[in-house]
Design a protein around this motif. Structure first.
Motif, PDB file in Angstrom:
ATOM      1  N   ASN A 268       0.828  -1.198   0.000  1.00  0.00           N
ATOM      2  CA  ASN A 268       0.000   0.000   0.000  1.00  0.00           C
ATOM      3  C   ASN A 268       0.863   1.247   0.000  1.00  0.00           C
ATOM      4  O   ASN A 268       1.954   1.272   0.593  1.00  0.00           O
ATOM      5  CB  ASN A 268      -0.915   0.038   1.240  1.00  0.00           C
ATOM      6  CG  ASN A 268      -1.983  -1.036   1.190  1.00  0.00           C
ATOM      7  OD1 ASN A 268      -2.499  -1.366   0.128  1.00  0.00           O
ATOM      8  ND2 ASN A 268      -2.311  -1.596   2.343  1.00  0.00           N
ATOM      9  N   ARG A 269       0.341   2.290  -0.611  1.00  0.00           N
ATOM     10  CA  ARG A 269       1.007   3.592  -0.627  1.00  0.00           C
ATOM     11  C   ARG A 269      -0.028   4.644  -0.253  1.00  0.00           C
ATOM     12  O   ARG A 269      -1.001   4.860  -0.983  1.00  0.00           O
ATOM     13  CB  ARG A 269       1.597   3.880  -2.012  1.00  0.00           C
ATOM     14  CG  ARG A 269       2.424   5.172  -2.086  1.00  0.00           C
ATOM     15  CD  ARG A 269       3.062   5.293  -3.473  1.00  0.00           C
ATOM     16  NE  ARG A 269       3.977   6.423  -3.555  1.00  0.00           N
ATOM     17  CZ  ARG A 269       3.601   7.656  -3.924  1.00  0.00           C
ATOM     18  NH1 ARG A 269       2.336   7.896  -4.251  1.00  0.00           N
ATOM     19  NH2 ARG A 269       4.501   8.630  -3.978  1.00  0.00           N
ATOM     20  N   LEU A 270       0.170   5.267   0.906  1.00  0.00           N
ATOM     21  CA  LEU A 270      -0.767   6.266   1.419  1.00  0.00           C
ATOM     22  C   LEU A 270      -0.139   7.642   1.293  1.00  0.00           C
ATOM     23  O   LEU A 270       0.852   7.945   1.962  1.00  0.00           O
ATOM     24  CB  LEU A 270      -1.096   5.962   2.885  1.00  0.00           C
ATOM     25  CG  LEU A 270      -2.126   6.858   3.573  1.00  0.00           C
ATOM     26  CD1 LEU A 270      -3.501   6.666   2.938  1.00  0.00           C
ATOM     27  CD2 LEU A 270      -2.185   6.547   5.068  1.00  0.00           C
ATOM     28  N   THR A 271      -0.686   8.472   0.428  1.00  0.00           N
ATOM     29  CA  THR A 271      -0.169   9.828   0.256  1.00  0.00           C
ATOM     30  C   THR A 271      -0.971  10.800   1.112  1.00  0.00           C
ATOM     31  O   THR A 271      -2.147  10.574   1.404  1.00  0.00           O
ATOM     32  CB  THR A 271      -0.227  10.257  -1.220  1.00  0.00           C
ATOM     33  OG1 THR A 271      -1.583  10.141  -1.693  1.00  0.00           O
ATOM     34  CG2 THR A 271       0.656   9.362  -2.077  1.00  0.00           C
ATOM     35  N   HIS A 272      -0.311  11.886   1.498  1.00  0.00           N
ATOM     36  CA  HIS A 272      -0.890  12.868   2.433  1.00  0.00           C
ATOM     37  C   HIS A 272      -1.317  12.180   3.732  1.00  0.00           C
ATOM     38  O   HIS A 272      -2.352  12.525   4.320  1.00  0.00           O
ATOM     39  CB  HIS A 272      -2.076  13.609   1.807  1.00  0.00           C
ATOM     40  CG  HIS A 272      -1.785  14.245   0.495  1.00  0.00           C
ATOM     41  ND1 HIS A 272      -0.848  15.243   0.343  1.00  0.00           N
ATOM     42  CD2 HIS A 272      -2.292  14.005  -0.746  1.00  0.00           C
ATOM     43  CE1 HIS A 272      -0.796  15.610  -0.918  1.00  0.00           C
ATOM     44  NE2 HIS A 272      -1.649  14.872  -1.602  1.00  0.00           N
ATOM     45  N   ALA A 273      -0.532  11.209   4.149  1.00  0.00           N
ATOM     46  CA  ALA A 273      -0.882  10.436   5.344  1.00  0.00           C
ATOM     47  C   ALA A 273      -0.992  11.350   6.568  1.00  0.00           C
ATOM     48  O   ALA A 273      -0.171  12.242   6.775  1.00  0.00           O
ATOM     49  CB  ALA A 273       0.170   9.364   5.600  1.00  0.00           C
ATOM     50  N   ILE A 274      -2.020  11.122   7.365  1.00  0.00           N
ATOM     51  CA  ILE A 274      -2.250  11.916   8.572  1.00  0.00           C
ATOM     52  C   ILE A 274      -1.747  11.130   9.775  1.00  0.00           C
ATOM     53  O   ILE A 274      -2.120   9.969   9.971  1.00  0.00           O
ATOM     54  CB  ILE A 274      -3.744  12.232   8.738  1.00  0.00           C
ATOM     55  CG1 ILE A 274      -4.235  13.084   7.563  1.00  0.00           C
ATOM     56  CG2 ILE A 274      -3.990  12.973  10.054  1.00  0.00           C
ATOM     57  CD1 ILE A 274      -5.738  13.300   7.546  1.00  0.00           C
ATOM     58  N   THR A 275      -0.885  11.760  10.559  1.00  0.00           N
ATOM     59  CA  THR A 275      -0.355  11.114  11.754  1.00  0.00           C
ATOM     60  C   THR A 275      -0.110  12.157  12.836  1.00  0.00           C
ATOM     61  O   THR A 275      -0.192  13.370  12.587  1.00  0.00           O
ATOM     62  CB  THR A 275       0.941  10.350  11.448  1.00  0.00           C
ATOM     63  OG1 THR A 275       1.277   9.501  12.542  1.00  0.00           O
ATOM     64  CG2 THR A 275       2.089  11.308  11.188  1.00  0.00           C
ATOM     65  N   ASN A 276       0.186  11.701  14.042  1.00  0.00           N
ATOM     66  CA  ASN A 276       0.497  12.601  15.148  1.00  0.00           C
ATOM     67  C   ASN A 276       1.981  12.953  15.089  1.00  0.00           C
ATOM     68  O   ASN A 276       2.834  12.104  15.334  1.00  0.00           O
ATOM     69  CB  ASN A 276       0.175  11.934  16.487  1.00  0.00           C
ATOM     70  CG  ASN A 276      -1.305  11.662  16.643  1.00  0.00           C
ATOM     71  OD1 ASN A 276      -2.137  12.348  16.061  1.00  0.00           O
ATOM     72  ND2 ASN A 276      -1.638  10.663  17.430  1.00  0.00           N
ATOM     73  N   VAL A 277       2.292  14.194  14.769  1.00  0.00           N
ATOM     74  CA  VAL A 277       3.670  14.655  14.613  1.00  0.00           C
ATOM     75  C   VAL A 277       4.102  15.388  15.880  1.00  0.00           C
ATOM     76  O   VAL A 277       3.396  16.278  16.367  1.00  0.00           O
ATOM     77  CB  VAL A 277       3.805  15.583  13.391  1.00  0.00           C
ATOM     78  CG1 VAL A 277       5.222  16.162  13.302  1.00  0.00           C
ATOM     79  CG2 VAL A 277       3.466  14.818  12.118  1.00  0.00           C
ATOM     80  N   THR A 278       5.261  15.015  16.415  1.00  0.00           N
ATOM     81  CA  THR A 278       5.797  15.658  17.607  1.00  0.00           C
ATOM     82  C   THR A 278       6.283  17.068  17.274  1.00  0.00           C
ATOM     83  O   THR A 278       7.122  17.246  16.397  1.00  0.00           O
ATOM     84  CB  THR A 278       6.958  14.836  18.191  1.00  0.00           C
ATOM     85  OG1 THR A 278       6.493  13.513  18.493  1.00  0.00           O
ATOM     86  CG2 THR A 278       7.492  15.469  19.465  1.00  0.00           C
ATOM     87  N   VAL A 279       5.749  18.058  17.984  1.00  0.00           N
ATOM     88  CA  VAL A 279       6.145  19.450  17.743  1.00  0.00           C
ATOM     89  C   VAL A 279       6.922  20.027  18.920  1.00  0.00           C
ATOM     90  O   VAL A 279       7.615  21.039  18.776  1.00  0.00           O
ATOM     91  CB  VAL A 279       4.915  20.334  17.442  1.00  0.00           C
ATOM     92  CG1 VAL A 279       4.279  19.907  16.130  1.00  0.00           C
ATOM     93  CG2 VAL A 279       3.895  20.271  18.578  1.00  0.00           C
TER      94      VAL A 279
ATOM     95  N   ALA B   3      12.596  14.865   9.190  1.00  0.00           N
ATOM     96  CA  ALA B   3      13.099  14.014  10.265  1.00  0.00           C
ATOM     97  C   ALA B   3      12.387  12.665  10.311  1.00  0.00           C
ATOM     98  O   ALA B   3      12.892  11.721  10.925  1.00  0.00           O
ATOM     99  CB  ALA B   3      12.941  14.725  11.615  1.00  0.00           C
ATOM    100  N   LEU B   4      11.235  12.564   9.657  1.00  0.00           N
ATOM    101  CA  LEU B   4      10.478  11.311   9.705  1.00  0.00           C
ATOM    102  C   LEU B   4      10.855  10.341   8.590  1.00  0.00           C
ATOM    103  O   LEU B   4      10.473   9.166   8.643  1.00  0.00           O
ATOM    104  CB  LEU B   4       8.966  11.598   9.608  1.00  0.00           C
ATOM    105  CG  LEU B   4       8.351  12.501  10.672  1.00  0.00           C
ATOM    106  CD1 LEU B   4       6.832  12.528  10.526  1.00  0.00           C
ATOM    107  CD2 LEU B   4       8.761  12.056  12.066  1.00  0.00           C
ATOM    108  N   ASP B   5      11.588  10.812   7.588  1.00  0.00           N
ATOM    109  CA  ASP B   5      11.884   9.969   6.431  1.00  0.00           C
ATOM    110  C   ASP B   5      12.618   8.692   6.852  1.00  0.00           C
ATOM    111  O   ASP B   5      13.677   8.739   7.476  1.00  0.00           O
ATOM    112  CB  ASP B   5      12.740  10.754   5.437  1.00  0.00           C
ATOM    113  CG  ASP B   5      12.778  10.094   4.065  1.00  0.00           C
ATOM    114  OD1 ASP B   5      11.954   9.187   3.819  1.00  0.00           O
ATOM    115  OD2 ASP B   5      13.633  10.476   3.252  1.00  0.00           O
ATOM    116  N   GLY B   6      12.027   7.537   6.530  1.00  0.00           N
ATOM    117  CA  GLY B   6      12.618   6.254   6.862  1.00  0.00           C
ATOM    118  C   GLY B   6      12.185   5.689   8.199  1.00  0.00           C
ATOM    119  O   GLY B   6      12.453   4.515   8.484  1.00  0.00           O
ATOM    120  N   ASN B   7      11.537   6.499   9.031  1.00  0.00           N
ATOM    121  CA  ASN B   7      11.084   6.008  10.327  1.00  0.00           C
ATOM    122  C   ASN B   7       9.896   5.060  10.177  1.00  0.00           C
ATOM    123  O   ASN B   7       9.120   5.141   9.219  1.00  0.00           O
ATOM    124  CB  ASN B   7      10.668   7.170  11.239  1.00  0.00           C
ATOM    125  CG  ASN B   7      11.834   7.953  11.771  1.00  0.00           C
ATOM    126  OD1 ASN B   7      12.984   7.648  11.447  1.00  0.00           O
ATOM    127  ND2 ASN B   7      11.561   8.956  12.582  1.00  0.00           N
TER     128      ASN B   7
END
Length: 206
Positions: free
Chosen positions: A35-46, A101-105
């Motif tokens: 699967n490939r999910l574009t514009h994926a919504i997630t909880n991002v640490t700010v 910073a999330l790339d590859g996580n």
């Protein structure tokens, strides 16, 4: 976790295929997916402090997920069934210019593997019992993969007996060995449900 009124809708594309094998005493199913999910919504640490972690719902560009699932049931005797399941999943953030910073996580709360086994004894008249073993692989509780939830094993038991026609008594024990396992670590450790025992009766109406 703060809301975000400016989220874009997610878009999912992917493929899935499977095969089913059956015989007189065994059945097995194999499924694979991508699967490939574009514009994926997630909880991002700010923001993060020892006492408080602040997150916001954000679009994180792309999530890719691939996996394999295998299920099998064997019936060595008409009253006995042995089942097993293996799920392997690889779900990662990729192509994330909005949050480099999330790339590859790895995606939070997605275990790398899940294993399960069940043994069932079925005799509707006197007694029915089942034992289930669940093994959940390691996973992360956050987008930065800083808080790891370690793998764990849980064993459950259930049993029931017919008291009279249409009336069954049952007992169920969840987490038989009272395993202590992680369900959250942001930042306070949260553990899962301890040993629990339930008992009661079930009535089957005509």
């Amino acid at each position: 976790t703060n809301p975000n009124p400016e989220l874009d809708p997610e878009q999912l594309g992917g493929a899935e295929g499977g095969a089913l094998f059956t015989s007189r005493v065994m059945s097995a199913r194999v499924t694979t997916f991508w699967n490939r999910l574009t514009h994926a919504i997630t909880n991002v640490t700010v923001a993060s402090t020892p006492a408080l972690i602040t997150r916001q719902r954000q679009n994180t560009d792309t999530v890719r997920a691939a996996g394999l699932e295998v299920e099998a049931d064997v019936r060595p005797h008409r009253r006995w069934t042995i089942g097993g399941v293996v799920v392997l999943t690889r779900s990662t953030f990729t192509n994330t210019p909005a949050q480099p910073a999330l790339d590859g996580n790895r995606v939070p709360q997605v275990p790398s593997y899940q294993l399960g086994a069940t043994v069932t004894y079925l005799d509707p008249e006197p007694f029915t019992a089942a034992m289930q073993v669940r093994i959940i692989g390691d996973q992360f509780d956050d987008d930065h993969n800083a808080f790891e939830l370690e793998h764990f094993t849980v064993v459950d038991l259930t049993g029931s007996r017919e008291v009279r026609r249409g009336l069954h008594a049952f007992v169920a024990i969840e987490n038989l060995f009272d395993a202590e396992y992680d369900v959250g670590r942001t930042p306070i450790r949260t553990i899962g449900w301890p040993r629990a025992v339930r008992a009661g009766v079930r009535m089957f109406l005509p």
